[in-house]
Scaffold this active site. Structure first.
Site, PDB file in Angstrom:
ATOM      1  NE  ARG A  80      -3.211   2.574   2.715  1.00  8.59           N
ATOM      2  CZ  ARG A  80      -3.163   3.356   3.789  1.00  8.59           C
ATOM      3  NH1 ARG A  80      -2.615   2.934   4.915  1.00  8.59           N
ATOM      4  NH2 ARG A  80      -3.707   4.550   3.775  1.00  8.59           N
ATOM      5  CG  HIS A 124      -1.311   8.890   3.723  1.00  3.53           C
ATOM      6  ND1 HIS A 124      -1.310   7.526   3.933  1.00  3.53           N
ATOM      7  CD2 HIS A 124      -0.987   9.427   4.927  1.00  3.53           C
ATOM      8  CE1 HIS A 124      -0.998   7.252   5.195  1.00  3.53           C
ATOM      9  NE2 HIS A 124      -0.797   8.406   5.822  1.00  3.53           N
ATOM     10  CD  GLU A 170      -4.674   7.130  10.273  1.00  2.00           C
ATOM     11  OE1 GLU A 170      -4.239   8.179  10.761  1.00  2.00           O
ATOM     12  OE2 GLU A 170      -4.277   6.019  10.607  1.00  2.00           O
ATOM     13  CG  ASN A 299      -5.004   3.148   8.715  1.00  2.00           C
ATOM     14  OD1 ASN A 299      -5.143   2.190   7.939  1.00  2.00           O
ATOM     15  ND2 ASN A 299      -4.618   4.339   8.309  1.00  2.00           N
ATOM     16  CE1 TYR A 301       0.378   2.364  13.578  1.00  2.00           C
ATOM     17  CE2 TYR A 301      -1.662   3.366  12.806  1.00  2.00           C
ATOM     18  CZ  TYR A 301      -0.366   2.934  12.558  1.00  2.00           C
ATOM     19  OH  TYR A 301       0.173   3.046  11.307  1.00  2.00           O
ATOM     20  CD  GLU A 379      -1.474   3.738   8.270  1.00  2.00           C
ATOM     21  OE1 GLU A 379      -1.197   4.100   9.431  1.00  2.00           O
ATOM     22  OE2 GLU A 379      -1.683   4.520   7.332  1.00  2.00           O
TER      23      GLU A 379
HETATM   24  C1  BGP Z   1      -1.206   6.921  10.995  1.00  2.00           C
HETATM   25  C2  BGP Z   1      -0.860   7.515   9.658  1.00  2.00           C
HETATM   26  C3  BGP Z   1       0.491   7.126   9.148  1.00  2.00           C
HETATM   27  C4  BGP Z   1       1.557   6.971  10.214  1.00  2.00           C
HETATM   28  C5  BGP Z   1       1.049   6.237  11.434  1.00  2.00           C
HETATM   29  C6  BGP Z   1       1.998   6.242  12.603  1.00  2.00           C
HETATM   30  O1  BGP Z   1      -2.054   7.789  11.676  1.00  2.00           O
HETATM   31  O2  BGP Z   1      -1.805   7.150   8.668  1.00  2.00           O
HETATM   32  O3  BGP Z   1       0.833   8.015   8.135  1.00  2.00           O
HETATM   33  O4  BGP Z   1       2.228   8.116  10.465  1.00  2.00           O
HETATM   34  O5  BGP Z   1      -0.164   6.749  11.880  1.00  2.00           O
HETATM   35  O6  BGP Z   1       1.875   7.441  13.297  1.00  2.00           O
HETATM   36  P1  BGP Z   1       3.084   8.214  13.934  1.00  2.00           P
HETATM   37  O7  BGP Z   1       4.024   8.445  12.814  1.00  2.00           O
HETATM   38  O8  BGP Z   1       2.494   9.455  14.481  1.00  2.00           O
HETATM   39  O9  BGP Z   1       3.637   7.333  14.990  1.00  2.00           O
END
Ligand code: BGP
Length: 479
Positions: A80, A124, A170, A299, A301, A379
């Site tokens: 991607r 993006h 996002e 995405n 985290y 992500e």
């Molecule tokens: C997401 C974004 C990415 C990337 C990732 C990690 O929000 O889509 O582009 O940056 O987060 O975030 P960071 O770089 O703030 O740790």
């Protein structure tokens, strides 16, 4: 649900990894590219960690062949990446820059030649600066048609080889930082403008998807949503209400529009009473309904835990950890709705991001139950300090543990009934973090680059590279 036996990952599962143009390409003013808002914003002192910018990034623009070679060696099934809008339209609209198209043509051909499925993100965050200056970019409805034309240009040019497309990356995270926290360009803190810009982005997203049906009828498209599922801090009814508020205002506000073409009614009514709800014009409702996606890009985290936040004297925005100093994150919230709270059951990264693999399963189940659409994880990854050893090795066992535990929950979710079509880790190579410089690393491939610059940018495979290679080869059998 506890499953006695877990099913294998489906055949043809899109094992992948992700990136974004601004964070990897560099070559910010080469071959006819115009500036994006990030090219200017990052040059204002104090906007990013140690004033880093993407002028060089990890120089993927000049090294894409080497990077694709590494992807092929790893056995990636999908990759991607995003297209930089101002590389294609230096002035945002009007004349097309053929050299920009050629770069992505070459990249796509290189991927296809190595049997790697290209997954193309249309947006993006690097909107052309020209549009910011002309009409305020996402704050004007003029952008809907300009974005549509840009998308059509890409559909026509790449639609024969690219079958998976991400519309907006996002939107929620980007607009929150751009119009609420004032930390992404244009650096505004204004809730009304935040909701208006979002509405325009929803319309642009729907228009781009409607056009996609015409130009790439055999392709699949969806937005990538930064999904941060909410938890209540306790079982107290007040905290439960705060959690409900958070899920409605931070998740369903976007997901409902993407997947149903409608705003969720409770938050909409609340914002209307406050004079903050976006203004509907004739035709908006119909257009939003035309934007139904083929999949929900997720995405993921972390999860975030919420608690009661009083209207009077409640918490609003607090400090964010962009330095890697653990424990420096502060609570943020909206008085009268919710505020973030610590979750004592969950480990945190050095940037205070909650490490919660089960949260990914919970999130995917919520999406499946509510919308019944396939999910593509676009992500997921761990940003950490990595140490380059003297023998040029990087022992990132913490990253392997993170990815493995999240993939295990993907398997659980599949057993629960989630239709998961692919998984792209963030990220393939190390890259520039928007606000955190280079020290917060995510890649399978280390790039010798730091905040001071001047390093040789060489690529070095981390331990996680070989681990993921094996995962792909065995189709996740040992996860
Ligand atoms: C997401 C974004 C990415 C990337 C990732 C990690 O929000 O889509 O582009 O940056 O987060 O975030 P960071 O770089 O703030 O740790």
């Amino acid at each position: 649900m506890i499953h006695e036996k877990l099913p294998p990952f489906p055949a043809g599962f899109l094992w992948g990894s992700a990136s974004a143009a601004y964070q990897i390409e560099g070559a910010w003013n080469e071959d006819g590219k115009g500036p994006s808002v990030w090219d200017l914003y990052t040059k204002v002192p104090g906007t990013t960690y140690k004033d880093t910018n993407g002028d060089i990034a990890v120089d993927h623009y000049h090294r894409y062949k080497e990077d694709v070679q590494l992807m092929a060696e790893m056995g990636l099934k999908s990759y991607r990446f995003s297209v930089s809008w101002p590389r294609i339209y230096p002035h945002g609209s009007g004349e097309v820059n053929e050299e920009g198209l050629t770069f992505y043509d070459n990249l796509i051909n290189e991927l296809v030649a190595h049997n790697i499925e290209p997954v193309l993100t249309l947006y993006h965050w690097d909107v052309p600066q020209a549009l910011q200056e002309r009409y305020g970019a996402w704050e004007s409805r003029e952008i809907i048609e300009d974005f549509n034309q840009y998308c059509i240009t890409l559909y026509k040019r790449f639609g024969d080889r690219v079958k998976y497309w991400v519309s907006l990356n996002e939107q929620n995270h980007n607009t929150n930082h751009a119009y609420m926290l004032g930390m992404h360009p244009p650096g505004v803190k204004n809730r009304k403008r935040f909701y208006e810009a979002n509405h325009i982005m929803f319309l642009a997203n729907a228009q781009a998807i409607a056009s996609f049906r015409k130009y790439v009828p055999d392709g699949k498209i969806g937005p990538s949503f930064a999904y941060t599922p909410s938890y209540p801090a306790s079982s107290s009814p007040q905290d439960m209400l705060a959690y409900e508020n958070a899920e409605e205002f931070t998740s369903y506000w976007w997901l409902d529009v993407y997947c149903r073409g409608e705003y969720p009614s409770i938050p909409y009514r609340h914002l209307k009473q406050q004079g903050l709800a976006p203004v509907f014009e004739e035709g908006d409702q119909e257009l939003l309904k035309q934007g139904m996606p083929d999949f929900v890009g997720v995405n993921y985290y972390q999860t975030i835990t919420y608690e009661h936040n009083p209207l009077q004297g409640g918490v609003s925005s607090g400090k964010m950890n962009n330095t890697g100093k653990k424990g420096s994150n502060e609570s943020t919230g909206v008085p009268g709705l919710y505020k973030t709270a610590n979750n004592p059951h969950i480990e945190k990264s050095n940037w205070d991001w909650n490490i919660d693999p089960i949260g990914l399963r919970i999130g995917m189940r919520r999406i499946t139950s509510r919308y019944d659409l396939p999910i593509f994880i676009t992500e997921n990854g761990l940003g950490e300090f990595d140490k380059l050893e003297s023998d040029d090795r990087i022992h990132d066992e913490y990253r392997i543990a993170y990815l493995k535990s999240h993939l295990h929950q993907c398997k659980q979710a599949i057993a629960d009934g989630v239709e998961l079509i692919g998984y792209c880790s963030w990220s393939f190579t190390d890259l520039l973090s928007w606000l955190n410089g280079y020290q917060k690393r995510y890649g399978f491939v280390y790039v010798n680059q730091d905040e001071e610059g001047g390093k040789d940018l060489r690529r070095i495979k981390k331990d996680s590279f070989f681990w993921y290679q094996d995962v792909i080869q065995t189709n996740g059998e040992n996860i």
